[in-house]
Design an enzyme around this catalytic site. Structure first.
Site, PDB file in Angstrom:
ATOM      1  N   LYS A 189     -59.118  53.323  41.119  1.00 38.64           N
ATOM      2  CA  LYS A 189     -60.225  53.604  42.266  1.00 38.64           C
ATOM      3  C   LYS A 189     -60.758  54.980  41.738  1.00 38.64           C
ATOM      4  O   LYS A 189     -60.272  55.526  40.722  1.00 38.64           O
ATOM      5  CB  LYS A 189     -59.421  53.811  43.349  1.00 38.64           C
ATOM      6  CG  LYS A 189     -58.213  54.726  43.536  1.00 38.64           C
ATOM      7  CD  LYS A 189     -57.480  54.950  44.765  1.00 38.64           C
ATOM      8  CE  LYS A 189     -56.582  55.978  45.035  1.00 38.64           C
ATOM      9  NZ  LYS A 189     -56.046  56.485  46.056  1.00 38.64           N
TER      10      LYS A 189
ATOM     11  N   ARG B  84     -51.784  57.056  57.716  1.00 37.21           N
ATOM     12  CA  ARG B  84     -53.372  56.853  57.712  1.00 37.21           C
ATOM     13  C   ARG B  84     -53.990  55.550  58.111  1.00 37.21           C
ATOM     14  O   ARG B  84     -54.842  55.232  59.000  1.00 37.21           O
ATOM     15  CB  ARG B  84     -53.719  57.274  56.421  1.00 37.21           C
ATOM     16  CG  ARG B  84     -53.475  58.697  55.874  1.00 37.21           C
ATOM     17  CD  ARG B  84     -53.788  59.087  54.416  1.00 37.21           C
ATOM     18  NE  ARG B  84     -53.559  57.955  53.682  1.00 37.21           N
ATOM     19  CZ  ARG B  84     -53.474  57.933  52.214  1.00 37.21           C
ATOM     20  NH1 ARG B  84     -54.248  58.991  51.746  1.00 37.21           N
ATOM     21  NH2 ARG B  84     -53.202  56.985  51.479  1.00 37.21           N
TER      22      ARG B  84
ATOM     23  N   TYR C 272     -74.772  84.297  40.621  1.00 33.97           N
ATOM     24  CA  TYR C 272     -74.921  84.136  42.101  1.00 33.97           C
ATOM     25  C   TYR C 272     -74.172  85.396  42.821  1.00 33.97           C
ATOM     26  O   TYR C 272     -72.837  85.319  42.386  1.00 33.97           O
ATOM     27  CB  TYR C 272     -74.646  82.875  42.789  1.00 33.97           C
ATOM     28  CG  TYR C 272     -75.961  81.692  42.508  1.00 33.97           C
ATOM     29  CD1 TYR C 272     -77.130  82.000  43.308  1.00 33.97           C
ATOM     30  CD2 TYR C 272     -75.653  80.473  42.009  1.00 33.97           C
ATOM     31  CE1 TYR C 272     -77.981  80.930  43.107  1.00 33.97           C
ATOM     32  CE2 TYR C 272     -76.409  79.934  41.844  1.00 33.97           C
ATOM     33  CZ  TYR C 272     -77.793  79.954  42.405  1.00 33.97           C
ATOM     34  OH  TYR C 272     -78.579  78.798  42.206  1.00 33.97           O
TER      35      TYR C 272
ATOM     36  N   MET D 170     -73.752  75.093  39.839  1.00 33.74           N
ATOM     37  CA  MET D 170     -73.742  73.636  39.880  1.00 33.74           C
ATOM     38  C   MET D 170     -73.717  73.248  38.319  1.00 33.74           C
ATOM     39  O   MET D 170     -73.095  72.209  38.012  1.00 33.74           O
ATOM     40  CB  MET D 170     -75.091  73.235  40.675  1.00 33.74           C
ATOM     41  CG  MET D 170     -74.940  71.918  40.711  1.00 33.74           C
ATOM     42  SD  MET D 170     -76.455  71.129  41.790  1.00 33.74           S
ATOM     43  CE  MET D 170     -76.280  71.790  43.186  1.00 33.74           C
TER      44      MET D 170
END
Ligand SMILES: Cc1ncc(COP(=O)(O)O)c(C=O)c1O
Length: 388
Positions: free
Chosen positions: A40, A138, A267, A315
């Site tokens: 997955k 869950r 940043y 990013m």
């Protein structure tokens, strides 16, 4: 096949020989049990199709995905092995699940109904595995409600065959925690209830990687390794298995400069040089798998040395201090996960900088990073983008 030269020089190498080695290590541990490889989340960031193909060619018996869409992706790539959808499906997806020959988890009455109706329409029976909640809390039919659910399954048995049942362990990565034993016992009781209602459920399974390592009573008929196949231990407490990391994340220096004391980087100006610093800029950022929390905390390997991350990881770009890396030049390879000279850096170490787990780091390597599948001398580049 595209060459890597067509792309930004940031890539993930997937060592298929290591993957096969890890599968063999799991098999040695669990003997004759069937193995369902958990692929997955794009095979934990390794690329679901490439990994599933390799594992099927190594003889893995089952594949596990979280959602039907992931199963369809594998079918479209021509993968024919049985696929279990561990997270179940929305009732509206019942027809899609059957069309692609997926075996879904079931835990809601409306799923049973939708699957039964879709199977009847197709003129056959659907296979499914019942998901029982033994303490993860869950998803799944609570163990106490299994008798009532078994009655629903019994009445739908004309078109829905429950060929398996499973549950998921909450604390198997702490071998000393007695909760795992309670979950195993509760699961066994649920199986007995199902059988008493005529629900055969031949395949019964509980074991994730941690249980494969330390809880043999959870092995049952099939085991579901994820992280161990990708080469990492589930925690520092488990009995280690002889696995090795499959994925390396690499990039190259695309800009070099020397900055003077007082100069800031990135940043927020979170790094201000206190002395002259040789700064290398790397074309990767948090979209590519290097967490922002590694800013001013972690390091990257260049020429077998540690180059501290200076300033914020952004990013697409990261800046590192290569003042103590003799000979570092533009174009040098930089290792974010993997080995460089005598040094190696694991996804678990990167995870520690970000106060998270290796799963999170591996899954976080964005889809714009090409995956290069390496087997012996063969290399295959797979990218979301067409080569230039
Ligand atoms: C239902 C289920 N089984 C097995 C696994 C594999 O777990 P691990 O990666 O710890 O081996 C997962 C992953 O989270 C899961 O959700």
């Amino acid at each position: 096949m595209p060459s890597l030269d067509s792309y930004r020089p940031t890539w993930a190498e997937i060592d298929l020989d290591a993957l096969a080695h890890n599968l063999a290590a799991v098999r040695r541990r669990v003997g004759t049990r069937l193995v369902l490889a958990v692929v997955k989340a794009d095979a934990y960031g390794h690329g679901a199709v490439g990994v599933a193909r390799a594992l099927v060619s190594e003889g893995v018996e089952r594949l596990g995905v979280a959602i039907p869409e992931e199963g369809v992706e594998l079918r479209r790539a021509g993968i024919g092995a049985p696929i279990l959808v561990l997270g179940g499906f929305a009732p509206a997806q019942a027809e899609l699940v059957l069309r692609h020959d997926l075996v879904p988890a079931l835990y809601r009455p409306d799923q049973v109904e939708a699957l039964s109706r879709a199977a009847e329409k197709r003129g056959g029976a659907a296979s499914a595995h019942l998901k029982v909640d033994t303490g993860m809390g869950r998803l799944g039919v609570p163990a106490a409600d299994v008798p009532a659910f078994a009655a629903i399954l019994e009445s739908a048995s004309g078109h829905v065959r429950v060929t398996g049942a499973f549950s998921h362990l909450a604390v198997a990565d702490d071998p000393a925690d007695p909760f795992t034993r309670r979950q195993i016992d509760l699961f066994q009781e649920s199986i007995a209830v199902l059988r008493a209602h005529g629900v055969a459920a031949e395949e019964i399974h509980l074991a994730n990687s941690a249980a494969i390592m330390d809880h043999p009573p959870a092995w049952l008929t099939l085991v579901r390794p994820g992280i161990s196949l990708y080469g990492y231990p589930p925690s520092a407490k488990v009995t280690p298995l002889a696995v090795r990391p499959v994925l390396s994340l690499k990039t190259r220096i695309i800009y070099m400069k020397e900055i003077l004391p007082g100069t800031s980087l990135g940043y927020g100006r979170t790094f201000v040089a206190q002395r002259p610093v040789r700064v290398a800029s790397l074309p990767l950022g948090y979209d590519d798998g290097l967490p922002r929390l590694a800013s001013n905390r972690g390091y990257i390997l260049v020429r077998g040395r540690r180059a501290p991350i200076v300033g914020r990881v952004s990013m697409d770009l990261t800046t590192v201090d290569v003042s103590d890396v003799p000979g570092a030049v533009l174009g040098d390879e930089a290792t974010v996960i993997g080995a460089s000279g005598a040094e190696s850096l694991g996804a678990d170490r990167v995870a520690s900088w970000a106060e998270t787990i290796s799963w999170d780091i591996l899954c976080g390597i964005g889809s714009r990073v090409p995956r290069v599948y390496v087997r012996g001398a063969d290399r295959e580049v797979v990218s979301r983008f067409d080569p230039i």
